[in-house]
Write a protein that holds these residues in place. Structure first.
Motif, PDB file in Angstrom:
ATOM      1  N   ASP A  66       0.887  -1.166   0.000  1.00 40.00           N
ATOM      2  CA  ASP A  66       0.000   0.000   0.000  1.00 40.00           C
ATOM      3  C   ASP A  66       0.925   1.215   0.000  1.00 40.00           C
ATOM      4  O   ASP A  66       1.491   1.569   1.032  1.00 40.00           O
ATOM      5  N   PRO A  67       1.119   1.861  -1.139  1.00 34.44           N
ATOM      6  CA  PRO A  67       2.192   2.848  -1.229  1.00 34.44           C
ATOM      7  C   PRO A  67       1.948   4.147  -0.471  1.00 34.44           C
ATOM      8  O   PRO A  67       2.890   4.720   0.087  1.00 34.44           O
ATOM      9  N   GLN A  68       0.692   4.613  -0.424  1.00 30.35           N
ATOM     10  CA  GLN A  68       0.456   5.927   0.186  1.00 30.35           C
ATOM     11  C   GLN A  68      -1.046   6.175   0.314  1.00 30.35           C
ATOM     12  O   GLN A  68      -1.817   5.845  -0.588  1.00 30.35           O
ATOM     13  N   GLN A  70      -4.104   9.184   2.109  1.00 30.82           N
ATOM     14  CA  GLN A  70      -4.299  10.629   2.170  1.00 30.82           C
ATOM     15  C   GLN A  70      -3.490  11.295   3.287  1.00 30.82           C
ATOM     16  O   GLN A  70      -2.872  12.342   3.088  1.00 30.82           O
ATOM     17  N   ALA A  71      -3.482  10.691   4.464  1.00 32.86           N
ATOM     18  CA  ALA A  71      -2.739  11.287   5.581  1.00 32.86           C
ATOM     19  C   ALA A  71      -1.236  11.307   5.313  1.00 32.86           C
ATOM     20  O   ALA A  71      -0.522  12.190   5.805  1.00 32.86           O
ATOM     21  N   ASP A  72      -0.754  10.364   4.533  1.00 27.80           N
ATOM     22  CA  ASP A  72       0.672  10.341   4.188  1.00 27.80           C
ATOM     23  C   ASP A  72       1.019  11.487   3.238  1.00 27.80           C
ATOM     24  O   ASP A  72       2.105  12.071   3.315  1.00 27.80           O
ATOM     25  N   LEU A  73       0.074  11.816   2.356  1.00 27.55           N
ATOM     26  CA  LEU A  73       0.298  12.899   1.397  1.00 27.55           C
ATOM     27  C   LEU A  73       0.343  14.262   2.073  1.00 27.55           C
ATOM     28  O   LEU A  73       1.102  15.150   1.672  1.00 27.55           O
ATOM     29  N   THR A  74      -0.476  14.442   3.106  1.00 30.07           N
ATOM     30  CA  THR A  74      -0.601  15.756   3.743  1.00 30.07           C
ATOM     31  C   THR A  74       0.310  15.926   4.952  1.00 30.07           C
ATOM     32  O   THR A  74       0.348  17.004   5.554  1.00 30.07           O
ATOM     33  N   SER A  75       1.015  14.882   5.334  1.00 25.51           N
ATOM     34  CA  SER A  75       1.903  14.987   6.498  1.00 25.51           C
ATOM     35  C   SER A  75       3.154  15.780   6.136  1.00 25.51           C
ATOM     36  O   SER A  75       3.479  15.978   4.967  1.00 25.51           O
ATOM     37  N   THR A  76       3.830  16.269   7.172  1.00 21.18           N
ATOM     38  CA  THR A  76       5.092  16.984   6.977  1.00 21.18           C
ATOM     39  C   THR A  76       6.180  16.310   7.812  1.00 21.18           C
ATOM     40  O   THR A  76       6.095  16.327   9.044  1.00 21.18           O
ATOM     41  N   PRO A  77       7.178  15.700   7.172  1.00 28.03           N
ATOM     42  CA  PRO A  77       7.327  15.559   5.718  1.00 28.03           C
ATOM     43  C   PRO A  77       6.351  14.531   5.152  1.00 28.03           C
ATOM     44  O   PRO A  77       5.756  13.758   5.902  1.00 28.03           O
ATOM     45  N   THR A  78       6.212  14.537   3.839  1.00 24.55           N
ATOM     46  CA  THR A  78       5.355  13.560   3.179  1.00 24.55           C
ATOM     47  C   THR A  78       5.906  12.150   3.401  1.00 24.55           C
ATOM     48  O   THR A  78       7.117  11.933   3.334  1.00 24.55           O
ATOM     49  N   PHE A 187       9.883 -13.167  -7.199  1.00 27.58           N
ATOM     50  CA  PHE A 187       8.714 -13.051  -6.331  1.00 27.58           C
ATOM     51  C   PHE A 187       7.764 -12.030  -6.944  1.00 27.58           C
ATOM     52  O   PHE A 187       8.149 -11.245  -7.823  1.00 27.58           O
ATOM     53  N   VAL A 188       6.519 -12.055  -6.488  1.00 29.36           N
ATOM     54  CA  VAL A 188       5.463 -11.227  -7.081  1.00 29.36           C
ATOM     55  C   VAL A 188       4.990 -10.202  -6.060  1.00 29.36           C
ATOM     56  O   VAL A 188       4.835 -10.516  -4.869  1.00 29.36           O
ATOM     57  N   VAL A 189       4.754  -8.973  -6.543  1.00 26.08           N
ATOM     58  CA  VAL A 189       4.283  -7.887  -5.680  1.00 26.08           C
ATOM     59  C   VAL A 189       3.004  -7.293  -6.265  1.00 26.08           C
ATOM     60  O   VAL A 189       2.942  -6.989  -7.465  1.00 26.08           O
ATOM     61  N   GLN A 190       2.009  -7.105  -5.405  1.00 26.72           N
ATOM     62  CA  GLN A 190       0.770  -6.416  -5.786  1.00 26.72           C
ATOM     63  C   GLN A 190       0.803  -5.016  -5.184  1.00 26.72           C
ATOM     64  O   GLN A 190       0.804  -4.861  -3.960  1.00 26.72           O
ATOM     65  N   VAL A 191       0.860  -3.995  -6.043  1.00 30.05           N
ATOM     66  CA  VAL A 191       0.793  -2.607  -5.586  1.00 30.05           C
ATOM     67  C   VAL A 191      -0.674  -2.191  -5.586  1.00 30.05           C
ATOM     68  O   VAL A 191      -1.346  -2.246  -6.626  1.00 30.05           O
ATOM     69  N   LEU A 192      -1.167  -1.787  -4.421  1.00 26.44           N
ATOM     70  CA  LEU A 192      -2.591  -1.534  -4.239  1.00 26.44           C
ATOM     71  C   LEU A 192      -2.987  -0.122  -4.661  1.00 26.44           C
ATOM     72  O   LEU A 192      -2.180   0.814  -4.616  1.00 26.44           O
ATOM     73  N   GLN A 193      -4.259   0.011  -5.018  1.00 29.36           N
ATOM     74  CA  GLN A 193      -4.862   1.319  -5.245  1.00 29.36           C
ATOM     75  C   GLN A 193      -5.055   2.027  -3.901  1.00 29.36           C
ATOM     76  O   GLN A 193      -5.175   1.376  -2.861  1.00 29.36           O
ATOM     77  N   PRO A 194      -5.098   3.363  -3.888  1.00 32.17           N
ATOM     78  CA  PRO A 194      -5.435   4.064  -2.640  1.00 32.17           C
ATOM     79  C   PRO A 194      -6.792   3.602  -2.103  1.00 32.17           C
ATOM     80  O   PRO A 194      -7.723   3.345  -2.861  1.00 32.17           O
ATOM     81  N   ASN A 195      -6.872   3.498  -0.779  1.00 29.37           N
ATOM     82  CA  ASN A 195      -8.082   2.998  -0.124  1.00 29.37           C
ATOM     83  C   ASN A 195      -8.638   4.091   0.792  1.00 29.37           C
ATOM     84  O   ASN A 195      -8.033   4.414   1.819  1.00 29.37           O
TER      85      ASN A 195
END
Length: 215
Positions: A66-68, A70-78, A187-195
Motif C-alpha cells: 500500500d504505497p500511500q 491521504q494522511a501520508d500525502l498531507t503529512s510533513t514531511p510527506t 517473487f510477485v508484488v501487488q501494488v494496491l490502489q489508494p483505499n
C-alpha cells in the motif's frame, strides 16, 4: 693410480662419455614442445539464493504494498510505504569471485523499456575470507521502482560479475558469457490502489515486509 689398461683409464672414459653425451643431446632434440601458458581449470561458480534462510513472507504467493494514503500525502514531511525485502544470504562456492545481483521488474525480452535493471548490487570477493556465502542488504521497493499500481514480477539475476555479457546480447542485460551461468530468484508484488477507508499506509494490519518511510 689408474693404469692404462684399467677400465677407468682416461682414454676409455672419453670413448664412453662421447656417445652418452650425443644420446642426451639427441633425446633433448626430440622433446615434444609444451605450452607454458597458465591453465585456468577453476570451474565457474553459480551463485544463488540460500532458500533455507528466506523469511516466511517470501514463501507466500504475493507480497502486497500500500504505497500511500491521504494522511501520508498531507503529512510533513510527506510519507510513503515501501517494501524492505530481506534475502539474507547468497551462496557463492568460490569466495574469491565478485558477484553481481541485477534486479528486474516485469522483464520482457520484447519490451526494451522493461530491460534495464532497477538496481545492481555488487558483492565483492575476498582472498582472505573462506565463507561460501555473501550478505545481501534489504532490497527497497517502492511504488516508483515497481512502476505503479498492479501486479509485478520482481527477478533477481545472480552471477559472477565478470561473466555478464554485453548489455545488447540477448536476452539483453542478463545474458552470460560462454562457460558462465546465472541463477534467478523471483517473487510477485501487488501494488494496491489508494483505499479511502485507510488514513495511512501504515494503518494496521501492515504486513511484512512493508514499512513506512518519512524522509
Amino acid at each position: 693410480m689408474i693404469g692404462t689398461g684399467s677400465r677407468l683409464a682416461p682414454g676409455k672414459l672419453a670413448r664412453t662419455c662421447v656417445p652418452e653425451a650425443a644420446l642426451f643431446l639427441f633425446a633433448q632434440g626430440c622433446l615434444v614442445p609444451q605450452s607454458v601458458d597458465e591453465l585456468n581449470t577453476r570451474p565457474h561458480s553459480i551463485p544463488r539464493v540460500d532458500l533455507t534462510k528466506l523469511p516466511v513472507y517470501l514463501l507466500q504467493p504475493v507480497l502486497t504494498l500500500d504505497p500511500q494514503e491521504q494522511a501520508d500525502l498531507t503529512s510533513t514531511p510527506t510519507c510513503h510505504c515501501q517494501l524492505d525485502v530481506s534475502i539474507p544470504e547468497i551462496i557463492a562456492d568460490d569466495p574469491t569471485v565478485d558477484i553481481e545481483v541485477r534486479i528486474f521488474v516485469d522483464y520482457d525480452v520484447n519490451v526494451t523499456a522493461s530491460q534495464p535493471p532497477i538496481d545492481r548490487i555488487r558483492l565483492d570477493g575476498s582472498f582472505t575470507r573462506t565463507e561460501t556465502f555473501r550478505q545481501l542488504q534489504p532490497i527497497v521497493l517502492d511504488s516508483s521502482k515497481l512502476r505503479g499500481v498492479g501486479l509485478h514480477v520482481v527477478e533477481l539475476v545472480i552471477g559472477e560479475r565478470q561473466g555478464f555479457a554485453l548489455t545488447d546480447v540477448s536476452p539483453p542485460q542478463r545474458a552470460m558469457l560462454p562457460d558462465f551461468e546465472s541463477s534467478t530468484f523471483k517473487f510477485v508484488v501487488q501494488v494496491l490502489q489508494p483505499n479511502p477507508a485507510r488514513q495511512s499506509c501504515s494503518d494496521p494490519p501492515q504486513l511484512a515486509p512493508q514499512v513506512k518511510s518519512c524522509p
